[in-house]
Design a protein around this motif. Structure first.
Motif, PDB file in Angstrom:
ATOM      1  N   ASP A  53     -27.694  37.648   7.920  1.00  0.00           N
ATOM      2  CA  ASP A  53     -26.795  38.632   7.306  1.00  0.00           C
ATOM      3  C   ASP A  53     -26.266  39.542   8.404  1.00  0.00           C
ATOM      4  O   ASP A  53     -26.775  40.642   8.639  1.00  0.00           O
ATOM      5  CB  ASP A  53     -27.544  39.432   6.232  1.00  0.00           C
ATOM      6  CG  ASP A  53     -26.624  40.335   5.414  1.00  0.00           C
ATOM      7  OD1 ASP A  53     -25.466  40.556   5.849  1.00  0.00           O
ATOM      8  OD2 ASP A  53     -27.055  40.816   4.353  1.00  0.00           O
ATOM      9  N   TYR A  54     -25.218  39.090   9.071  1.00  0.00           N
ATOM     10  CA  TYR A  54     -24.697  39.829  10.223  1.00  0.00           C
ATOM     11  C   TYR A  54     -24.062  41.150   9.813  1.00  0.00           C
ATOM     12  O   TYR A  54     -24.059  42.108  10.591  1.00  0.00           O
ATOM     13  CB  TYR A  54     -23.703  38.958  10.992  1.00  0.00           C
ATOM     14  CG  TYR A  54     -24.314  37.670  11.490  1.00  0.00           C
ATOM     15  CD1 TYR A  54     -25.510  37.672  12.207  1.00  0.00           C
ATOM     16  CD2 TYR A  54     -23.719  36.438  11.239  1.00  0.00           C
ATOM     17  CE1 TYR A  54     -26.089  36.504  12.657  1.00  0.00           C
ATOM     18  CE2 TYR A  54     -24.287  35.245  11.686  1.00  0.00           C
ATOM     19  CZ  TYR A  54     -25.470  35.290  12.390  1.00  0.00           C
ATOM     20  OH  TYR A  54     -26.048  34.122  12.826  1.00  0.00           O
ATOM     21  N   ALA A  55     -23.549  41.232   8.583  1.00  0.00           N
ATOM     22  CA  ALA A  55     -22.989  42.491   8.101  1.00  0.00           C
ATOM     23  C   ALA A  55     -24.083  43.547   7.988  1.00  0.00           C
ATOM     24  O   ALA A  55     -23.884  44.714   8.366  1.00  0.00           O
ATOM     25  CB  ALA A  55     -22.304  42.282   6.755  1.00  0.00           C
ATOM     26  N   PHE A  56     -25.248  43.153   7.494  1.00  0.00           N
ATOM     27  CA  PHE A  56     -26.390  44.075   7.401  1.00  0.00           C
ATOM     28  C   PHE A  56     -26.840  44.511   8.787  1.00  0.00           C
ATOM     29  O   PHE A  56     -27.103  45.699   9.023  1.00  0.00           O
ATOM     30  CB  PHE A  56     -27.539  43.402   6.652  1.00  0.00           C
ATOM     31  CG  PHE A  56     -28.816  44.192   6.658  1.00  0.00           C
ATOM     32  CD1 PHE A  56     -28.949  45.338   5.886  1.00  0.00           C
ATOM     33  CD2 PHE A  56     -29.892  43.793   7.451  1.00  0.00           C
ATOM     34  CE1 PHE A  56     -30.136  46.082   5.906  1.00  0.00           C
ATOM     35  CE2 PHE A  56     -31.073  44.522   7.467  1.00  0.00           C
ATOM     36  CZ  PHE A  56     -31.193  45.662   6.688  1.00  0.00           C
ATOM     37  N   LEU A  57     -26.928  43.571   9.722  1.00  0.00           N
ATOM     38  CA  LEU A  57     -27.347  43.901  11.083  1.00  0.00           C
ATOM     39  C   LEU A  57     -26.365  44.866  11.741  1.00  0.00           C
ATOM     40  O   LEU A  57     -26.774  45.792  12.452  1.00  0.00           O
ATOM     41  CB  LEU A  57     -27.487  42.628  11.913  1.00  0.00           C
ATOM     42  CG  LEU A  57     -28.615  41.671  11.493  1.00  0.00           C
ATOM     43  CD1 LEU A  57     -28.526  40.363  12.272  1.00  0.00           C
ATOM     44  CD2 LEU A  57     -29.982  42.321  11.692  1.00  0.00           C
ATOM     45  N   ARG A  58     -25.074  44.656  11.513  1.00  0.00           N
ATOM     46  CA  ARG A  58     -24.069  45.584  12.065  1.00  0.00           C
ATOM     47  C   ARG A  58     -24.222  46.969  11.451  1.00  0.00           C
ATOM     48  O   ARG A  58     -24.081  47.989  12.146  1.00  0.00           O
ATOM     49  CB  ARG A  58     -22.660  45.042  11.825  1.00  0.00           C
ATOM     50  CG  ARG A  58     -22.242  43.913  12.749  1.00  0.00           C
ATOM     51  CD  ARG A  58     -20.744  43.662  12.671  1.00  0.00           C
ATOM     52  NE  ARG A  58     -20.332  43.243  11.339  1.00  0.00           N
ATOM     53  CZ  ARG A  58     -20.298  41.982  10.925  1.00  0.00           C
ATOM     54  NH1 ARG A  58     -20.666  41.006  11.739  1.00  0.00           N
ATOM     55  NH2 ARG A  58     -19.897  41.681   9.696  1.00  0.00           N
ATOM     56  N   GLU A  59     -24.512  47.016  10.145  1.00  0.00           N
ATOM     57  CA  GLU A  59     -24.642  48.299   9.461  1.00  0.00           C
ATOM     58  C   GLU A  59     -25.809  49.106  10.016  1.00  0.00           C
ATOM     59  O   GLU A  59     -25.680  50.310  10.276  1.00  0.00           O
ATOM     60  CB  GLU A  59     -24.813  48.078   7.961  1.00  0.00           C
ATOM     61  CG  GLU A  59     -24.823  49.360   7.143  1.00  0.00           C
ATOM     62  CD  GLU A  59     -24.886  49.128   5.645  1.00  0.00           C
ATOM     63  OE1 GLU A  59     -24.803  50.116   4.895  1.00  0.00           O
ATOM     64  OE2 GLU A  59     -25.034  47.959   5.230  1.00  0.00           O
ATOM     65  N   ILE A  60     -26.962  48.463  10.201  1.00  0.00           N
ATOM     66  CA  ILE A  60     -28.100  49.219  10.723  1.00  0.00           C
ATOM     67  C   ILE A  60     -27.914  49.553  12.204  1.00  0.00           C
ATOM     68  O   ILE A  60     -28.389  50.594  12.672  1.00  0.00           O
ATOM     69  CB  ILE A  60     -29.442  48.484  10.478  1.00  0.00           C
ATOM     70  CG1 ILE A  60     -29.485  47.123  11.171  1.00  0.00           C
ATOM     71  CG2 ILE A  60     -29.728  48.362   9.004  1.00  0.00           C
ATOM     72  CD1 ILE A  60     -30.865  46.474  11.106  1.00  0.00           C
ATOM     73  N   ASN A  61     -27.207  48.701  12.931  1.00  0.00           N
ATOM     74  CA  ASN A  61     -26.921  49.013  14.328  1.00  0.00           C
ATOM     75  C   ASN A  61     -26.035  50.242  14.435  1.00  0.00           C
ATOM     76  O   ASN A  61     -26.278  51.127  15.269  1.00  0.00           O
ATOM     77  CB  ASN A  61     -26.246  47.816  15.001  1.00  0.00           C
ATOM     78  CG  ASN A  61     -26.029  48.043  16.490  1.00  0.00           C
ATOM     79  OD1 ASN A  61     -26.971  48.076  17.268  1.00  0.00           O
ATOM     80  ND2 ASN A  61     -24.777  48.219  16.880  1.00  0.00           N
ATOM     81  N   ASP A  62     -25.016  50.311  13.594  1.00  0.00           N
ATOM     82  CA  ASP A  62     -24.122  51.483  13.597  1.00  0.00           C
ATOM     83  C   ASP A  62     -24.882  52.738  13.196  1.00  0.00           C
ATOM     84  O   ASP A  62     -24.677  53.820  13.770  1.00  0.00           O
ATOM     85  CB  ASP A  62     -22.955  51.251  12.643  1.00  0.00           C
ATOM     86  CG  ASP A  62     -21.991  50.178  13.131  1.00  0.00           C
ATOM     87  OD1 ASP A  62     -22.049  49.824  14.330  1.00  0.00           O
ATOM     88  OD2 ASP A  62     -21.191  49.679  12.315  1.00  0.00           O
ATOM     89  N   MET A  63     -25.766  52.607  12.208  1.00  0.00           N
ATOM     90  CA  MET A  63     -26.562  53.759  11.775  1.00  0.00           C
ATOM     91  C   MET A  63     -27.499  54.213  12.880  1.00  0.00           C
ATOM     92  O   MET A  63     -27.646  55.409  13.141  1.00  0.00           O
ATOM     93  CB  MET A  63     -27.364  53.401  10.526  1.00  0.00           C
ATOM     94  CG  MET A  63     -28.214  54.541   9.987  1.00  0.00           C
ATOM     95  SD  MET A  63     -29.208  54.045   8.563  1.00  0.00           S
ATOM     96  CE  MET A  63     -27.937  53.747   7.345  1.00  0.00           C
ATOM     97  N   ALA A  64     -28.119  53.268  13.556  1.00  0.00           N
ATOM     98  CA  ALA A  64     -29.062  53.604  14.625  1.00  0.00           C
ATOM     99  C   ALA A  64     -28.388  54.376  15.743  1.00  0.00           C
ATOM    100  O   ALA A  64     -28.968  55.320  16.299  1.00  0.00           O
ATOM    101  CB  ALA A  64     -29.694  52.328  15.167  1.00  0.00           C
ATOM    102  N   ASP A  65     -27.167  53.996  16.086  1.00  0.00           N
ATOM    103  CA  ASP A  65     -26.462  54.595  17.227  1.00  0.00           C
ATOM    104  C   ASP A  65     -25.660  55.841  16.878  1.00  0.00           C
ATOM    105  O   ASP A  65     -25.065  56.462  17.760  1.00  0.00           O
ATOM    106  CB  ASP A  65     -25.529  53.564  17.859  1.00  0.00           C
ATOM    107  CG  ASP A  65     -26.287  52.502  18.645  1.00  0.00           C
ATOM    108  OD1 ASP A  65     -27.400  52.799  19.111  1.00  0.00           O
ATOM    109  OD2 ASP A  65     -25.773  51.384  18.778  1.00  0.00           O
TER     110      ASP A  65
END
Length: 508
Positions: A494-506
């Motif tokens: 689920d690359y959309a989920f991974l992008r979402e948490i990456n954006d939140m983390a940064d």
């Protein structure tokens, strides 16, 4: 990146990740094609002048002193591919083969190999038509290049070997007979240019690195969920503590955890509790995962250098007209980097396993024993933890370095080799094991958060919780758990989920 014009000097990990996930069209950039032709001209001039140059009109390895007559140069290159296709064991995954071809095209496009442009164009054709050579995973020692794997990769160019086409295995000659593609004839230096290089070792490490970047991010998120579940304090993640350590990765991880715990009702609910300190597997998340991030950054630098490196031998310098023999085929940088990443990911699994142990231990977590109501009649996460202990232990064995295991080959001509492919293969197994460990912790942490309801976790923890519950329901009583454990593949794809948490983390 729907289409990619390769030039031999500008590939990044981000570009390769995008290509692997989009499978776009590949071509060679115009100036690169000119460089290839210029180097090829030098090779042909050497032959016409009757000069003896290694790899062009000589034998190979220990047979480098044998001069090959002009009328046998094509046979020399054909025999090179056939004799070196000595791979053993099961085939590597298609993504590894795709990476090998992609990297080989980029390597040859730099214009220092002296191969014909037809060789590069045929590799491009195979890649764009999604004709993937079958490449056995074992048989290379990572010097003089990844000879056996690259020979298997190259056989379809001459209409030999096996390929995967439209999810079915074929003999290459069958596709040729069906008119799907035409083989080429190899000229001087073509075969050697194809098999002399580090593209197999690079592909293995690159695949692992791409996945490692996702795994360390998920480990940060999962640790945050576990922190919520066991009522750990958020004090160890404060910025001023990290500043005094001065480690870049540690600062980054602490910031990510702070962002994931933001607005947590659970954390706020026990601000004034009597607990003094938490176990290291919670308190030292920035220090441990920060070191992992630092290792990943080191490995990424090595890999991105290798993407755009020329790892052939001999090398053709069209500006000076020289053809020089060296050792750029030696994959020692990749072997050491693979070993480093193996150690780093083993630690991701180790600290995750410890948090799972704490989550399931009633005396530490304050949660029901093994995270299940009516424990005794129900075993809950008891054996799920045992599975993680098994995987973490296996990783400790696999993380022993391969790069120190030299065995001389080719009658001692090639007396020091890198063992980079062995390092890369065991690294990929560690990656698979860590995926499962992190997922089991995620399941356990979500289960623990359920026991803290109606209080909610931080914005990141809740996002992770909701993702888990979209795949696996709450464990109210014992059920067959292997079905739940297999859901990690859906999470990681689920690359959309991974992008979402990456954006939140940064986020700041």
């Amino acid at each position: 990146m729907s289409n990619c014009a390769l030039s031999g000097d500008n590939l990044t990990l981000e570009m390769i990740t995008d290509f692997l996930r989009s499978k776009g069209e590949v071509s060679i950039e115009g100036n690169a094609a000119k460089r290839v032709k210029a180097a090829r001209k030098i090779v042909l001039e050497v032959i016409n002048k009757g000069k003896v140059v290694y790899g062009i009109n000589t034998g190979f390895g220990k047979l480098s002193q044998v001069k090959i007559p002009l009328n046998e140069l094509e046979s020399l290159q054909l025999n090179l591919l056939r004799s070196h296709a000595c791979g053993v064991s099961d085939p590597v995954d298609t993504d590894i083969v795709v990476l090998m071809i992609f990297l080989k095209i980029n390597n040859l496009s730099a214009g220092y190999s002296g191969c014909s442009l037809e060789v590069i164009n045929k590799l491009i054709e195979l890649l764009n038509k999604k004709i993937y050579p079958i490449v056995p995973r074992r048989g290379s020692v990572g010097a003089s290049g990844d000879l056996a794997p690259l020979a298997h990769m190259s056989l379809p160019l001459i209409g030999e070997g096996d390929v995967l086409y439209k999810n079915k295995r074929y003999k290459s000659e069958d596709l040729v007979n069906q008119g799907i593609y035409e083989p080429i004839k190899l000229g001087p230096k073509d075969g050697l240019s194809l098999i002399n290089g580090t593209q197999y070792s690079t592909a293995l490490l690159t695949s692992a690195l791409i996945q490692a970047k996702d795994l360390v991010l998920l480990s940060e998120l999962t640790a945050s969920m576990s922190i919520e579940a066991v009522l750990s304090t958020d004090v160890p993640f404060r910025e001023e503590i990290q500043e005094l350590r001065r480690q870049k990765g540690q600062k980054e991880v602490a910031k990510h955890v702070r962002n994931f715990l933001k607005n947590s009702e659970i954390v706020e609910s026990h601000k004034n509790c009597e607990k003094v300190q938490d176990p290291y597997s919670f308190r030292c998340v920035p220090q441990v995962l920060g070191a992992v991030r630092d290792s990943i950054n080191f490995v990424q630098e090595i890999v991105e250098n290798e993407f755009n490196a020329v790892t052939d031998n001999p090398l053709v310098f069209s500006d000076s007209g020289e053809i020089l023999s060296g050792g750029n085929f030696h994959a020692e940088p990749l072997a050491m980097a693979s070993d480093q990443l193996s150690i780093a990911l083993t630690e991701v699994g180790n600290i995750s396993e410890r948090r799972i142990a704490n989550l399931t231990d009633q005396s530490v977590s304050g949660l029901p024993a093994f995270l299940i109501e009516s424990s005794g009649i129900n075993s809950g996460f008891m054996i799920a933890h045992v599975a993680t202990a098994s995987l973490a232990s296996e990783n400790r064995t696999l993380s022993n370095p391969a790069s120190v295991g030299n065995i001389p080959t080719s009658a001692n001509q090639e007396d020091h080799v890198s063992m980079a492919p062995a390092a890369g293969l065991k690294l990929l197994q560690i990656v698979e094991n860590v995926k499962v460990i992190i997922w089991i912790e995620m399941l356990a942490a979500a289960q623990g958060m359920d026991f803290r309801r109606p209080l909610k976790g931080g914005i990141g923890s809740e996002l992770g919780y909701k993702k888990v519950r979209s795949l696996v329901k709450y464990l109210d009583k014992d059920r067959i758990m292997y079905v739940d454990l297999r859901q990690y593949k859906k999470l990681l794809s689920d690359y959309a989920f991974l992008r979402e948490i990456n954006d939140m983390a940064d986020s700041d």
